[in-house]
Design a protein around this motif. Structure first.
Motif, PDB file in Angstrom:
ATOM      1  N   ILE A  12       0.886  -1.218  -0.063  1.00 48.86           N
ATOM      2  CA  ILE A  12      -0.061   0.121   0.157  1.00 48.86           C
ATOM      3  C   ILE A  12       0.911   1.257  -0.108  1.00 48.86           C
ATOM      4  CG2 ILE A  12      -0.164   0.217   2.460  1.00 48.86           C
ATOM      5  CD1 ILE A  12      -3.130   1.079   2.047  1.00 48.86           C
ATOM      6  N   PHE A  13       2.326   1.140   0.607  1.00 47.86           N
ATOM      7  CA  PHE A  13       2.689   2.226   0.820  1.00 47.86           C
ATOM      8  C   PHE A  13       3.429   2.760  -0.720  1.00 47.86           C
ATOM      9  CE2 PHE A  13       3.553   0.417   4.870  1.00 47.86           C
ATOM     10  CZ  PHE A  13       2.679   1.096   5.527  1.00 47.86           C
ATOM     11  N   GLY A  14       4.009   1.794  -1.264  1.00 46.03           N
ATOM     12  CA  GLY A  14       4.478   2.129  -2.794  1.00 46.03           C
ATOM     13  C   GLY A  14       3.403   2.610  -3.424  1.00 46.03           C
ATOM     14  N   ILE A  15       2.152   1.957  -3.518  1.00 51.78           N
ATOM     15  CA  ILE A  15       1.079   2.614  -4.458  1.00 51.78           C
ATOM     16  C   ILE A  15       0.622   3.902  -4.065  1.00 51.78           C
ATOM     17  CG2 ILE A  15      -1.148   2.079  -5.064  1.00 51.78           C
ATOM     18  CD1 ILE A  15      -0.556  -0.870  -4.665  1.00 51.78           C
ATOM     19  N   THR A  16       0.630   4.150  -2.734  1.00 53.84           N
ATOM     20  CA  THR A  16       0.343   5.523  -2.118  1.00 53.84           C
ATOM     21  C   THR A  16       1.289   6.502  -2.745  1.00 53.84           C
ATOM     22  OG1 THR A  16      -0.788   4.606  -0.293  1.00 53.84           O
ATOM     23  CG2 THR A  16      -0.301   7.026  -0.284  1.00 53.84           C
ATOM     24  N   THR A  17       2.537   6.164  -2.543  1.00 55.27           N
ATOM     25  CA  THR A  17       3.529   6.920  -3.193  1.00 55.27           C
ATOM     26  C   THR A  17       3.254   7.536  -4.631  1.00 55.27           C
ATOM     27  OG1 THR A  17       5.098   6.270  -1.786  1.00 55.27           O
ATOM     28  CG2 THR A  17       5.913   7.374  -3.897  1.00 55.27           C
ATOM     29  N   VAL A  18       3.035   6.419  -5.669  1.00 51.26           N
ATOM     30  CA  VAL A  18       2.785   6.689  -6.898  1.00 51.26           C
ATOM     31  C   VAL A  18       1.299   7.406  -7.291  1.00 51.26           C
ATOM     32  CG1 VAL A  18       2.326   5.500  -9.321  1.00 51.26           C
ATOM     33  CG2 VAL A  18       4.007   4.442  -7.592  1.00 51.26           C
TER      34      VAL A  18
ATOM     35  N   ARG B 250      21.255  -2.528  -1.992  1.00 48.76           N
ATOM     36  CA  ARG B 250      21.665  -1.527  -1.548  1.00 48.76           C
ATOM     37  C   ARG B 250      21.376  -0.115  -2.364  1.00 48.76           C
ATOM     38  NH1 ARG B 250      27.604  -2.144  -0.042  1.00 48.76           N
ATOM     39  NH2 ARG B 250      27.445  -2.764  -2.537  1.00 48.76           N
ATOM     40  N   ALA B 251      21.523  -0.404  -3.512  1.00 48.98           N
ATOM     41  CA  ALA B 251      21.243   0.674  -4.541  1.00 48.98           C
ATOM     42  C   ALA B 251      19.600   1.309  -4.589  1.00 48.98           C
ATOM     43  CB  ALA B 251      21.402   0.395  -6.112  1.00 48.98           C
ATOM     44  N   SER B 252      18.854   0.299  -4.444  1.00 48.28           N
ATOM     45  CA  SER B 252      17.192   0.609  -4.270  1.00 48.28           C
ATOM     46  C   SER B 252      17.163   1.387  -2.873  1.00 48.28           C
ATOM     47  CB  SER B 252      16.355  -0.833  -4.153  1.00 48.28           C
ATOM     48  OG  SER B 252      16.527  -1.371  -5.391  1.00 48.28           O
ATOM     49  N   TRP B 253      17.757   1.011  -1.807  1.00 48.23           N
ATOM     50  CA  TRP B 253      17.673   1.822  -0.682  1.00 48.23           C
ATOM     51  C   TRP B 253      18.109   3.330  -0.884  1.00 48.23           C
ATOM     52  CZ3 TRP B 253      15.687   2.035   4.118  1.00 48.23           C
ATOM     53  CH2 TRP B 253      16.227   3.154   4.914  1.00 48.23           C
ATOM     54  N   VAL B 254      19.314   3.415  -1.722  1.00 55.94           N
ATOM     55  CA  VAL B 254      19.721   4.845  -1.864  1.00 55.94           C
ATOM     56  C   VAL B 254      18.607   5.689  -2.763  1.00 55.94           C
ATOM     57  CG1 VAL B 254      21.803   6.061  -3.049  1.00 55.94           C
ATOM     58  CG2 VAL B 254      22.119   4.380  -1.657  1.00 55.94           C
ATOM     59  N   LEU B 255      18.053   4.920  -3.778  1.00 54.52           N
ATOM     60  CA  LEU B 255      17.194   5.644  -4.641  1.00 54.52           C
ATOM     61  C   LEU B 255      15.980   6.168  -3.776  1.00 54.52           C
ATOM     62  CD1 LEU B 255      17.493   3.331  -8.080  1.00 54.52           C
ATOM     63  CD2 LEU B 255      18.455   5.921  -7.785  1.00 54.52           C
TER      64      LEU B 255
ATOM     65  N   VAL C 219      10.659  12.009 -11.540  1.00 54.30           N
ATOM     66  CA  VAL C 219      10.823  11.057 -12.265  1.00 54.30           C
ATOM     67  C   VAL C 219      11.732  10.223 -12.700  1.00 54.30           C
ATOM     68  CG1 VAL C 219      10.255  10.962 -15.008  1.00 54.30           C
ATOM     69  CG2 VAL C 219       8.817  12.505 -13.398  1.00 54.30           C
ATOM     70  N   VAL C 220      13.066  10.654 -12.618  1.00 56.78           N
ATOM     71  CA  VAL C 220      14.045   9.839 -12.676  1.00 56.78           C
ATOM     72  C   VAL C 220      14.471   8.824 -11.676  1.00 56.78           C
ATOM     73  CG1 VAL C 220      16.654   9.912 -12.916  1.00 56.78           C
ATOM     74  CG2 VAL C 220      15.400  11.710 -14.319  1.00 56.78           C
ATOM     75  N   LEU C 221      13.886   9.461 -10.699  1.00 54.81           N
ATOM     76  CA  LEU C 221      13.940   8.330  -9.504  1.00 54.81           C
ATOM     77  C   LEU C 221      13.237   7.412  -9.485  1.00 54.81           C
ATOM     78  CD1 LEU C 221      15.317  11.028  -6.751  1.00 54.81           C
ATOM     79  CD2 LEU C 221      16.515   9.041  -7.427  1.00 54.81           C
ATOM     80  N   VAL C 222      11.720   7.684  -9.706  1.00 52.49           N
ATOM     81  CA  VAL C 222      11.071   6.585  -9.634  1.00 52.49           C
ATOM     82  C   VAL C 222      11.125   5.627 -10.716  1.00 52.49           C
ATOM     83  CG1 VAL C 222       8.187   6.171 -10.418  1.00 52.49           C
ATOM     84  CG2 VAL C 222       9.186   7.888  -8.739  1.00 52.49           C
ATOM     85  N   ALA C 223      11.569   6.209 -11.908  1.00 53.57           N
ATOM     86  CA  ALA C 223      11.903   5.284 -13.201  1.00 53.57           C
ATOM     87  C   ALA C 223      13.230   4.354 -12.878  1.00 53.57           C
ATOM     88  CB  ALA C 223      12.320   6.146 -14.356  1.00 53.57           C
TER      89      ALA C 223
ATOM     90  N   LEU D 100      14.660   9.806  -3.211  1.00 53.78           N
ATOM     91  CA  LEU D 100      13.315  10.085  -3.632  1.00 53.78           C
ATOM     92  C   LEU D 100      12.728  10.976  -2.317  1.00 53.78           C
ATOM     93  CD1 LEU D 100      11.133   9.638  -5.706  1.00 53.78           C
ATOM     94  CD2 LEU D 100      10.335   7.893  -3.980  1.00 53.78           C
ATOM     95  N   PHE D 101      13.144  10.403  -0.946  1.00 53.29           N
ATOM     96  CA  PHE D 101      12.613  10.930  -0.067  1.00 53.29           C
ATOM     97  C   PHE D 101      13.129  12.456   0.263  1.00 53.29           C
ATOM     98  CE2 PHE D 101      13.844  11.709   4.786  1.00 53.29           C
ATOM     99  CZ  PHE D 101      12.728  12.092   5.150  1.00 53.29           C
ATOM    100  N   LEU D 102      14.449  12.630   0.010  1.00 57.87           N
ATOM    101  CA  LEU D 102      15.049  13.905  -0.045  1.00 57.87           C
ATOM    102  C   LEU D 102      14.469  14.952  -0.993  1.00 57.87           C
ATOM    103  CD1 LEU D 102      18.739  12.993   0.685  1.00 57.87           C
ATOM    104  CD2 LEU D 102      16.929  13.713   2.236  1.00 57.87           C
ATOM    105  N   ALA D 103      14.098  14.428  -2.328  1.00 54.44           N
ATOM    106  CA  ALA D 103      13.518  15.062  -3.500  1.00 54.44           C
ATOM    107  C   ALA D 103      12.218  15.428  -3.261  1.00 54.44           C
ATOM    108  CB  ALA D 103      13.670  14.173  -4.613  1.00 54.44           C
TER     109      ALA D 103
END
Ligand code: HEM
Length: 509
Positions: free
Chosen positions: A41-47, A138-143, A218-222, A147-150
Motif C-alpha cells: 500500500i505504501f508504494g502505491i500511495t507514493t505513486v 543497496r542501490a534501491s535503498w539509496v534511490l 521522475v528519474v528516481l521513480v523510473a 526520492l525522500f529527499l527530493a
C-alpha cells in the motif's frame, strides 16, 4: 471471419519491432510472479500521490504567477482589498476564490504533498526494519532515500510559492540558516534570495519546484521501477505459501490500480472537503510579521524543532566573523541524521561484515540491534518534530514554554539511547520466546496428569511452515529451509512430547 478495426490495428502493431518488444515485455510480466503483502500500500500511495501532484501542479501553473512584484489586491476577499501583495499571493488568491475548481486543485495538491512524504517514509521504514536494504538491494535503498529527499525539497519549495504569511516566515528562517553558514553563508543567501529579503525568492524557487524537483522525481521513480524489475523486492518469509504469489500482469497490476484509484479518490475528497493552507486567513507575506503558532508542513517540522531546542545566546565572534552555533548545531545535527540514513546500508555492512546477498526479509525482532537503531532514530526524529510545536503545546496545555523546551531537550538527548536499549531488550525477549515455541511448541493450556502423578502441560507442535517464521529469515535462508521441507527433526520431535511441569512452572495450576 470479420476482424474489427482494433483487431487489425493491434495485429499490424504486433508485427512491428516495437510491437514485438511490447508483446515480449507483457509476456515477461505474465510469467513474473510477486508476493502480495499489505505493505504494498505504501508504494502505491507514493505513486498515486505523485500522479495527483503532477496533474494538479501542471493545471495550477496556468493561473499561478511566480513573481514577487507588488500589486494592489482588488479581488473578492474584502479584508485585503487595497493592500499591496505580491503577484504570487494575488494569483494564489485568484486560484482559491475566483477560478472554478481552483481551490479543489490547490487543496488536492497540498493534501497529496502531505501524504507523499508519509508514504515514502513508511516505505523506508518497512525496508529498514526488515533488512530489505541489504545486498543486493543497496542501490534501491539509496534511490528511495534520494526520492525522500527530493520530496522534502518539493514540499519545502512548494510551501513557499503562495507567498502568504506562513510561507514568508518559513523563508525568513531559511534565510537565517543560510546566512549562518561560515564563509559562504552570505553568498549562498544572496544566490538563493537574489539580494535582501524577500528578494527574488519566488522567481528562484519556481523553476526548482516545477522543473528540477519533478525531473528528479521522475528519474528516481523510473530507476526504482527498473531496479524492481531486475530484482524483485525481497520476500517475507512464508515458505510453503508460494501459491499465494500472483502474476505481475494482470493480477498484481489490477489490484494495484484498484488501490491507486482509492488513494486518488481519498485525496480528491480531502481536497474538496477539508481546508488546507487557507492563505486568505493567513494574509500576505510580510518581512516584519510572524504570527504566533506558525507551523510548517509536518514533514519539515523536525527541522523547525531542531532550531527551537538550542539554548539562547549561542553566538560568538571569532576571526572577525559572527559564528552562530544556535543555527549551525541544528543544521549539522539534522544534516548528519539525514546523511546517516542514506549511507546506513554501507555502515551496517562494514560493522557487521555481512556481505552476503539476502532475498528474504527479516522479522524486526530477529535483528535486535538494527531494530533498536531504528527505534532510536524514530525517537530522535519524533523529539525534534514534537519540539517544532513546543509553543502550541505550552499554550494549549498551559505549561511554561521553558519547561516544554527542557522536556524536548532531554528527550532528544536521552530518548534515542533509552529507545535503543529498550527495543533491543524487547527483541531479545521475543527471540527467546520464539525459540521456546520452536523447541517446545505452543502452550495449549491443557494440563494432564501422568500415570506417575506428575502434572504436565500439553504443547502443540508448530506447523511445519510456521517454523520458518520462528527460526528467523536468515537461519531460514541458511539452514532451516531444508529442515522445513524434510521430516521433522530432533527439535520438532521434542515439540510432540508434553513439556514437563518442572520446566514450565506457569503450567502448574
Ligand atoms: C510536476 C510537478 C509539480 C508542479 C508542476 C507543481 C506546481 C505547483 C504550483 C504552480 C504551485 C503554486 C500554486 C499554489 O500554491 O496553489 C504549487 C504549490 C505547491 N506545491 Fe507543487 N508542483 C509540483 C509538484 C509538487 C511536489 C512533488 C510537491 C511535494 C512533494 C509539491 C508541493 C506543493 C505545495 C505544498 C504547494 C503549496 C500549495 C498551496 O498553495 O497551499 N508540488 N505547486
Amino acid at each position: 471471419m470479420s476482424h474489427s478495426i482494433t483487431d487489425r490495428i493491434s495485429a499490424r502493431f504486433a508485427e512491428t519491432r516495437a510491437g514485438r518488444r511490447a508483446t515480449a515485455f507483457s509476456a515477461g510480466l505474465r510469467r513474473r510472479r510477486v508476493q502480495p503483502h499489505w505493505t504494498d500500500i505504501f508504494g502505491i500511495t507514493t505513486v498515486a500521490s505523485l500522479a495527483v501532484l503532477f496533474l494538479t501542479g501542471i493545471l495550477l501553473m496556468f493561473v499561478y504567477v511566480p513573481s514577487s512584484d507588488q500589486v494592489v489586491y482588488d479581488g473578492p476577499w474584502l479584508p485585503l482589498v487595497g493592500q499591496h501583495v505580491s503577484k504570487a499571493y494575488a494569483s494564489t488568491m485568484r486560484i482559491s476564490l475566483e477560478v472554478r475548481g481552483g481551490l479543489l486543485l490547490r487543496q488536492a495538491h497540498h493534501w497529496a504533498a502531505l501524504l507523499l512524504p508519509a508514504s515514502v517514509i513508511m516505505q523506508l521504514l518497512t525496508a529498514f526494519f526488515t533488512g530489505a536494504f541489504r545486498r543486493p538491494r543497496r542501490a534501491s535503498w539509496v534511490l528511495l532515500y534520494l526520492l525522500f529527499l527530493a520530496v522534502l525539497a518539493g514540499g519545502w519549495s512548494g510551501y513557499a510559492l503562495p507567498d502568504d504569511l506562513l510561507a514568508g516566515t518559513g523563508l525568513r528562517i531559511a534565510q537565517g540558516v543560510a546566512l549562518s553558514i561560515p564563509f559562504v553563508g552570505t553568498q549562498l543567501a544572496n544566490l538563493l534570495f537574489g539580494g535582501g529579503f524577500p528578494g527574488q525568492i519566488i522567481e528562484h524557487l519556481y523553476p526548482l519546484h516545477v522543473a528540477l524537483v519533478p525531473l528528479a522525481l521522475v528519474v528516481l521513480v523510473a530507476l526504482l521501477a527498473r531496479a524492481g524489475l531486475r530484482r524483485p523486492a525481497p520476500r517475507f518469509a512464508r515458505p510453503g505459501r508460494s501459491n499465494d504469489d500472483v502474476p505481475v500482469w494482470p493480477t498484481a497490476a489490477v489490484r494495484a490500480s484498484g488501490l491507486f484509484s482509492v488513494v486518488i479518490g481519498v485525496i480528491a475528497a480531502m481536497g474538496a472537503l477539508v481546508t488546507i493552507a487557507p492563505i486568505w486567513v493567513f494574509g500576505p507575506s510580510s518581512p516584519g510579521d510572524a504570527s504566533a503558532g506558525s507551523q510548517p508542513d509536518w514533514y519539515t517540522g523536525f527541522l523547525d524543532g531542531a532550531l527551537r531546542l538550542i539554548p539562547p545566546g549561542w553566538e560568538f565572534e571569532w576571526l572577525g566573523r559572527t559564528w552562530s552555533p544556535a543555527l549551525l548545531v541544528p543544521l549539522a545535527a539534522t544534516g548528519v541524521f539525514l546523511l546517516a540514513g542514506l549511507v546506513y546500508p554501507f555502515i551496517a555492512e562494514r560493522l557487521t561484515g555481512d556481505r552476503a546477498p539476502h532475498h528474504l526479509r527479516e522479522r524486526p525482532r530477529n535483528n535486535a540491534v538494527r531494530t533498536g537503531v531504528g527505534a532510536a532514530a524514530i525517537t530522535f526524529y519524533a523529539a525534534l518534530w514534537g519540539a517544532g510545536s513546543a509553543d502550541i503545546m505550552a499554550t494549549h496545555f498551559m505549561l511554561s514554554i521553558e519547561g516544554v523546551v527542557h522536556f524536548f531537550q532531554t528527550l532528544v538527548l536521552l530518548g534515542p539511547v533509552a529507545a535503543f536499549e529498550l527495543t533491543r531488550r524487547v527483541c531479545l525477549g521475543l527471540q527467546r520466546k520464539d525459540r521456546e515455541i520452536l523447541v517446545h511448541g505452543f502452550e495449549t493450556g491443557r494440563i494432564v496428569r501422568m500415570p506417575g502423578g506428575r502434572f504436565v502441560e500439553v504443547h502443540q507442535e508448530v506447523p511445519v511452515y510456521e517454523r520458518w517464521r520462528y527460526a528467523g529469515a536468515d537461519s531460514a535462508e541458511a539452514s532451516v529451509a531444508p529442515a522445513v521441507t524434510s521430516a521433522p527433526d530432533a527439535r520438532s520431535s521434542l515439540a510432540q512430547r508434553p513439556a514437563t511441569a518442572d520446566r514450565d512452572p506457569q503450567s502448574q495450576k
